[in-house]
Design an enzyme around this catalytic site. Sequence first.
Site: not given
Lengths: 361, 361
Positions: B125, B71
């Site tokens: 994350e 991400d």
Amino acid sequence: MTLDLHGPVGVLAQHLIDIESVSGNEKPLADAVEAALRKCPHLDVVRDGDAIVARTSLGRSERIAIAGHLDTVPVAANLPSRVEGDILWGRGAVDMKGGVAILLSLAAELQSPHRDVTWILYDHEEVEEAKNGLGRLARNHPELLDVDFAVLAEPTDGRIEGGCNGTLRVEAHVPGVAAHSARAWKGVNAIHDAAPILAVLADYSPATVTVDGLEYREGLNAVAIVGGRAGNIIPDRCTVAVNYRYAPSRTGDEAVAHVRDLLNRAGVEGLTIDVVDHGSACRPGLDAPLARTFVESVAATGAGEPRAKLGWTDVARFGALGIPAVNFGPGDPELAHADDERVSVAQIEQVRKGLVSWLSE
Amino acid sequence: MTLDLHGPVGVLAQHLIDIESVSGNEKPLADAVEAALRKCPHLDVVRDGDAIVARTSLGRSERIAIAGHLDTVPVAANLPSRVEGDILWGRGAVDMKGGVAILLSLAAELQSPHRDVTWILYDHEEVEEAKNGLGRLARNHPELLDVDFAVLAEPTDGRIEGGCNGTLRVEAHVPGVAAHSARAWKGVNAIHDAAPILAVLADYSPATVTVDGLEYREGLNAVAIVGGRAGNIIPDRCTVAVNYRYAPSRTGDEAVAHVRDLLNRAGVEGLTIDVVDHGSACRPGLDAPLARTFVESVAATGAGEPRAKLGWTDVARFGALGIPAVNFGPGDPELAHADDERVSVAQIEQVRKGLVSWLSE
């Protein structure tokens, strides 16, 4: 709505309480007050917004103002009023329809007081400064406030409270340099650098100052502190708000200089100080002959020895015009704005008696 | 979308950048990654949510994990990517699709590495801890994280950054007693009483601690302060938030005790201290033989001497499992999350070369 200014003052107070007049909604009450005062041929009546000024014009050598505000803080399920024995319960009982009842009752009754009297009933005292009806009168009709002495019927529990402390609020801004807190040495921590400011404030010993015979206890306090941008950022700014309550021995400018000097003593590099709010102090003027007669007359009716007013009140508007002023009214100030606001009718009558004694002696 | 894992790593990186995958929207990219890895017969692939784990099973005596997150932070008009000479611009170029490209490229190419490898590509994350895909893997599939050493391909500008400092955030609450500021002596000023807390923090000298040969510079800082209820109220509470960045020489409990001891040294009566956030430190483990081979191989390809990681990263999840870990990836960490995020393709190739050298030696 018709107000009977000639009946018992306690009944009038109850009637005034029952005309809801939260700040901004004073018009129905102001209309009733204006109509009742215009029925008194010995008074000249002027209206400005929802403020009403009624004056005697007897050509006396001295003129005094006696003032009170018509508005209240919001109702808290404490209207309509109720009576329990001597106690009158309801929004405004203390702040300050008991005082307003005394003013209206005396304005109607005293057709020939020994001093000319300017009775002032005004709006918007419980909200922001810019809306204050007494301030507006001072701007629109300064001639109406040209008096030698003023009494504000704010609740003092039937005591004389002279003048008022000033209240100054400044914001002290400590600068820093932001950085990620994992690399703190790349920044400058504004909160850490505020440490000597707090130390100076914590070490400060406030004075008690005697002015015109009354003791004004001062206070100097941080009332807010804020700093920090995020949990992982070295803060680049810390702001401390300081409130200085100062005796009327100081001018407003002197009060500002005192706080600046004190904060600068902390030695914080890059410190900036802004004045954010300032209500000047007001001398009680109790050393003037006119005031002495007031104290003598009123004290004899049970008000006891005068004391200093520590909170800031609208007497300061008179103070700013160079007019000494005192607070004198019925009701325990600790109950002002409270849900269980209530006043003793006997105390309303006692304060009324004190004013009658002074104005008729 | 089909990913070609066998072409130039720079082209793969650009392709990955152009599959937008802001946290919460990793699915299209995770689908493409899963499909591409499942085409590699030498890998066992497991999917958990939008995290994919691909393992060799060669029966080597040692197993390592190499991990990266799929991400990115939100796009800032920096997609699609663009290329200028050696430079690849676009959201995720640094954090961390350059690193992900290396992982995928090596996972496909290295059919017989000298150590068994667990390749981990995970989601979430860049958002709150509770959603973190690596944390979820540790809960759902702890056996997949049972490795001897871990490399996280977070941007380090092609350097080896070992372990990470811990980050602890506590809130220290100083009590007071509210009062009207006109009668300040009836209250206790919580902001004034916070003065010794700030003094202790301002006086603190953070340590630099050597762990497994790397120097961890610590930091201990107020990152927020708040106090005060209104401009005319003596504050009855002042809260100071403190962030302690501590070396992996301390356990989490020791770090908490250190901060408590320090704040209690201020001698503030009634002080309470709450831990509000805590990410433990991670040792670099560079004194272990496996790690030494990593450093030797990688340093020889241009990564230079290893240094300590000062910011907190997901290596700490391995640290919490007792697994030493390092950060090693392409891209300048200062450009992570920036609108002008960009990476050098040569640096992506250099980091890839370092890992190849280690895994094939």
